[in-house]
Design an enzyme around this catalytic site. Structure first.
Site, PDB file in Angstrom:
ATOM      1  N   ASP A   1      11.506   1.209  -6.613  1.00 32.09           N
ATOM      2  CA  ASP A   1      12.118  -0.123  -6.605  1.00 32.09           C
ATOM      3  C   ASP A   1      11.029  -1.193  -6.573  1.00 32.09           C
ATOM      4  O   ASP A   1      11.317  -2.394  -6.606  1.00 32.09           O
ATOM      5  CB  ASP A   1      13.137  -0.277  -5.469  1.00 32.09           C
ATOM      6  CG  ASP A   1      12.531  -0.069  -4.088  1.00 32.09           C
ATOM      7  OD1 ASP A   1      11.340   0.257  -3.995  1.00 32.09           O
ATOM      8  OD2 ASP A   1      13.278  -0.236  -3.092  1.00 32.09           O
ATOM      9  N   SER A   2       9.753  -0.747  -6.574  1.00 35.04           N
ATOM     10  CA  SER A   2       8.650  -1.682  -6.799  1.00 35.04           C
ATOM     11  C   SER A   2       8.763  -2.302  -8.189  1.00 35.04           C
ATOM     12  O   SER A   2       8.060  -3.270  -8.498  1.00 35.04           O
ATOM     13  CB  SER A   2       7.294  -0.975  -6.640  1.00 35.04           C
ATOM     14  OG  SER A   2       7.272   0.228  -7.381  1.00 35.04           O
TER      15      SER A   2
ATOM     16  N   ASP B   1      14.230   5.639  -6.926  1.00 37.27           N
ATOM     17  CA  ASP B   1      14.524   4.941  -5.673  1.00 37.27           C
ATOM     18  C   ASP B   1      15.956   4.447  -5.664  1.00 37.27           C
ATOM     19  O   ASP B   1      16.403   3.812  -6.626  1.00 37.27           O
ATOM     20  CB  ASP B   1      13.607   3.707  -5.544  1.00 37.27           C
ATOM     21  CG  ASP B   1      12.498   3.918  -4.535  1.00 37.27           C
ATOM     22  OD1 ASP B   1      12.679   4.715  -3.600  1.00 37.27           O
ATOM     23  OD2 ASP B   1      11.442   3.287  -4.705  1.00 37.27           O
TER      24      ASP B   1
ATOM     25  N   LYS C   1      15.329   8.836  -3.990  1.00 35.81           N
ATOM     26  CA  LYS C   1      14.526   8.577  -2.788  1.00 35.81           C
ATOM     27  C   LYS C   1      15.218   7.497  -1.958  1.00 35.81           C
ATOM     28  O   LYS C   1      15.776   6.546  -2.512  1.00 35.81           O
ATOM     29  CB  LYS C   1      13.109   8.128  -3.161  1.00 35.81           C
ATOM     30  CG  LYS C   1      12.250   7.768  -1.932  1.00 35.81           C
ATOM     31  CD  LYS C   1      10.775   7.708  -2.254  1.00 35.81           C
ATOM     32  CE  LYS C   1      10.279   6.406  -2.824  1.00 35.81           C
ATOM     33  NZ  LYS C   1      10.516   5.201  -1.975  1.00 35.81           N
TER      34      LYS C   1
ATOM     35  N   GLU D   1      14.817   5.154   1.820  1.00 28.90           N
ATOM     36  CA  GLU D   1      13.936   4.722   2.913  1.00 28.90           C
ATOM     37  C   GLU D   1      14.651   4.872   4.259  1.00 28.90           C
ATOM     38  O   GLU D   1      15.853   4.608   4.361  1.00 28.90           O
ATOM     39  CB  GLU D   1      13.542   3.252   2.717  1.00 28.90           C
ATOM     40  CG  GLU D   1      12.707   3.017   1.479  1.00 28.90           C
ATOM     41  CD  GLU D   1      12.229   1.574   1.339  1.00 28.90           C
ATOM     42  OE1 GLU D   1      12.449   0.754   2.252  1.00 28.90           O
ATOM     43  OE2 GLU D   1      11.622   1.272   0.292  1.00 28.90           O
TER      44      GLU D   1
ATOM     45  N   GLU E   1       4.190   6.001   4.065  1.00 32.74           N
ATOM     46  CA  GLU E   1       3.529   4.795   3.561  1.00 32.74           C
ATOM     47  C   GLU E   1       2.831   4.031   4.682  1.00 32.74           C
ATOM     48  O   GLU E   1       3.433   3.694   5.699  1.00 32.74           O
ATOM     49  CB  GLU E   1       4.558   3.885   2.858  1.00 32.74           C
ATOM     50  CG  GLU E   1       3.918   2.598   2.313  1.00 32.74           C
ATOM     51  CD  GLU E   1       4.746   1.856   1.283  1.00 32.74           C
ATOM     52  OE1 GLU E   1       5.812   2.360   0.876  1.00 32.74           O
ATOM     53  OE2 GLU E   1       4.300   0.766   0.875  1.00 32.74           O
TER      54      GLU E   1
HETATM   55  O1  KIV Z   1       8.851   1.625  -4.881  1.00 32.17           O
HETATM   56  C1  KIV Z   1       7.774   2.229  -4.851  1.00 32.17           C
HETATM   57  O2  KIV Z   1       6.918   2.099  -5.719  1.00 32.17           O
HETATM   58  C2  KIV Z   1       7.534   3.109  -3.708  1.00 32.17           C
HETATM   59  C3  KIV Z   1       6.150   3.651  -3.547  1.00 32.17           C
HETATM   60  C4  KIV Z   1       5.250   2.598  -3.043  1.00 32.17           C
HETATM   61  C5  KIV Z   1       6.128   4.864  -2.697  1.00 32.17           C
HETATM   62  O3  KIV Z   1       8.414   3.359  -2.941  1.00 32.17           O
END
Ligand code: KIV
Length: 271
Positions: free
Chosen positions: A51-52, A90, A120, A122, A189
Site C-alpha cells: 500500500d506504499s 497489502d 498482507k 498490519e 518493520e
Molecule cells: O507497503 C509496503 O511497501 C510495505 C513494506 C514497506 C513492507 O508494507
C-alpha cells in the site's frame, strides 16, 4: 503473461524451505506490469504489491488513502508481469479493521480479481480473528509488525518501534500469535536488529525485515527507494542501488535538447 510450465513457481512452501535451509528471501515492492516483469526476471522470490503505492504511485503523504479497488488495479497489473514470483497484496486501510467478515470479503476480492497468491495485514493480536478466518478460507496471510504505517496517526511518528521493553514484549507475543493464527510469514518493520533476530529465531515461519537488521530470514525494500526513483526518502536502513531520478532527468533533458535543435527525429527515425 502466459504461464511457462518450465518455470518453478515460488510458493509458501518454497519460502518455508528457504528458512529451514538458512537461505535468505528477497522481496521487493512493485505496483505495475513493467516493473513486475523486471523483478520477476531478475529472480526476486516475492513481490509485495504494497500500500506504499499510496505514497510512491499516487503521491499521498500516508498509506491511508489508497482504496481496495486501487490495490486490485495495481495487483492485477503486477500479476500480468510475472511468471514465477510469489505475489502478496497489502490489504489497504479500512478493508479489514472493522470485523473478520469484512476482512474475509476484502481478501476474497483481492484473490478473485487479481490472481495474486496471498494478502498482507498490519497488526498483532487485534487482527488475529480476521487472519484465522482468511486463512481458513484458504488464503495465505503475511503479517506485519513493528512500524505499521496504517496506524501512523496513532503513533504519531515513523521512528524505530519497540525500543522500550514494554513494546518489545508485545511484539514478541504478537509474533507468536500471528504464527498461531496461521500466517505463513511476517514482516518486521523498523525495530531493533537484536529484537528482530530474536523473533526470527523463535518463529518457525520466515520473517522479512525492513529496517530490522540482518537477523531476519529475508529483506524487503520499496522498489522506488532502492532504485532511486524517489530521492526524498533516505532512511538509514535504505541501500540505494541506482539513481534513476538523476538518470531519467538527464535523459529527458537530452530529449528536450534534441527536439528543440531539430536533431530528433533523424532520417533513420522517420518513414
Ligand atoms: O507497503 C509496503 O511497501 C510495505 C513494506 C514497506 C513492507 O508494507
Amino acid at each position: 503473461m502466459s504461464v511457462n510450465k518450465e518455470v518453478k513457481r515460488v510458493t509458501t512452501h518454497t519460502l518455508q524451505k528457504m528458512k529451514a535451509a538458512g537461505e535468505k528471501i528477497s522481496m521487493l515492492t512493485a505496483y505495475d506490469y513493467s516493473f513486475a516483469r523486471i523483478l520477476d526476471g531478475a529472480g526476486v522470490e516475492v513481490i509485495l504489491v504494497g500500500d506504499s503505492a499510496s505514497n510512491v504511485m499516487a503521491g499521498h503523504e500516508t498509506t491511508l488513502p489508497i482504496t481496495l479497488d486501487q490495490m486490485i488495479y495495481h495487483a492485477s497489473s503486477v500479476i500480468r508481469g510475472i511468471e514465477r514470483c510469489f505475489v502478496v497484496v497489502d490489504m489497504p486501510f479500512g478493508s479489514y479493521q472493522s470485523n473478520s467478515e469484512i476482512a474475509l470479503a476484502s481478501a476474497v476480492r483481492i484473490m478473485k480479481e487479481t490472481g495474486a497468491h496471498a494478502v498482507k495485514m498490519e497488526g498483532g493480536e487485534e487482527v488475529t480473528d480476521s487472519i484465522k478466518k482468511i486463512v481458513s478460507a484458504g488464503i495465505p496471510v503475511m503479517g506485519h509488525l513493528g512500524l505499521i504505517p496504517q496506524s501512523i496517526y496513532k503513533f504519531g511518528t515513523y521512528e524505530v518501534r519497540a525500543k522500550e521493553e514494554k513494546e518489545a514484549v508485545k511484539l514478541r507475543k504478537d509474533a507468536l500469535l500471528l504464527q498461531d493464527a496461521g500466517c505463513f510469514a511476517v514482516v518486521l518493520e523498523k525495530i531493533p536488529a537484536g529484537l528482530a533476530a530474536e523473533v526470527s529465531a523463535k518463529l518457525a515461519i520466515p520473517t522479512i525485515g525492513i529496517g530490522a537488521g540482518n537477523g531476519c530470514d529475508g529483506q524487503v525494500l520499496v522498489m522506488h527507494d532502492m532504485l532511486g526513483i524517489n530521492t526524498e526518502f533516505k532512511p538509514r536502513f535504505l541501500r540505494q542501488y541506482l539513481n534513476i531520478h538523476e538518470q531519467a532527468t538527464q535523459a529527458v533533458q537530452q530529449y528536450i535538447r534534441d527536439v528543440k535543435s531539430g536533431d530528433f527525429p533523424n532520417p533513420q527515425e522517420q518513414y
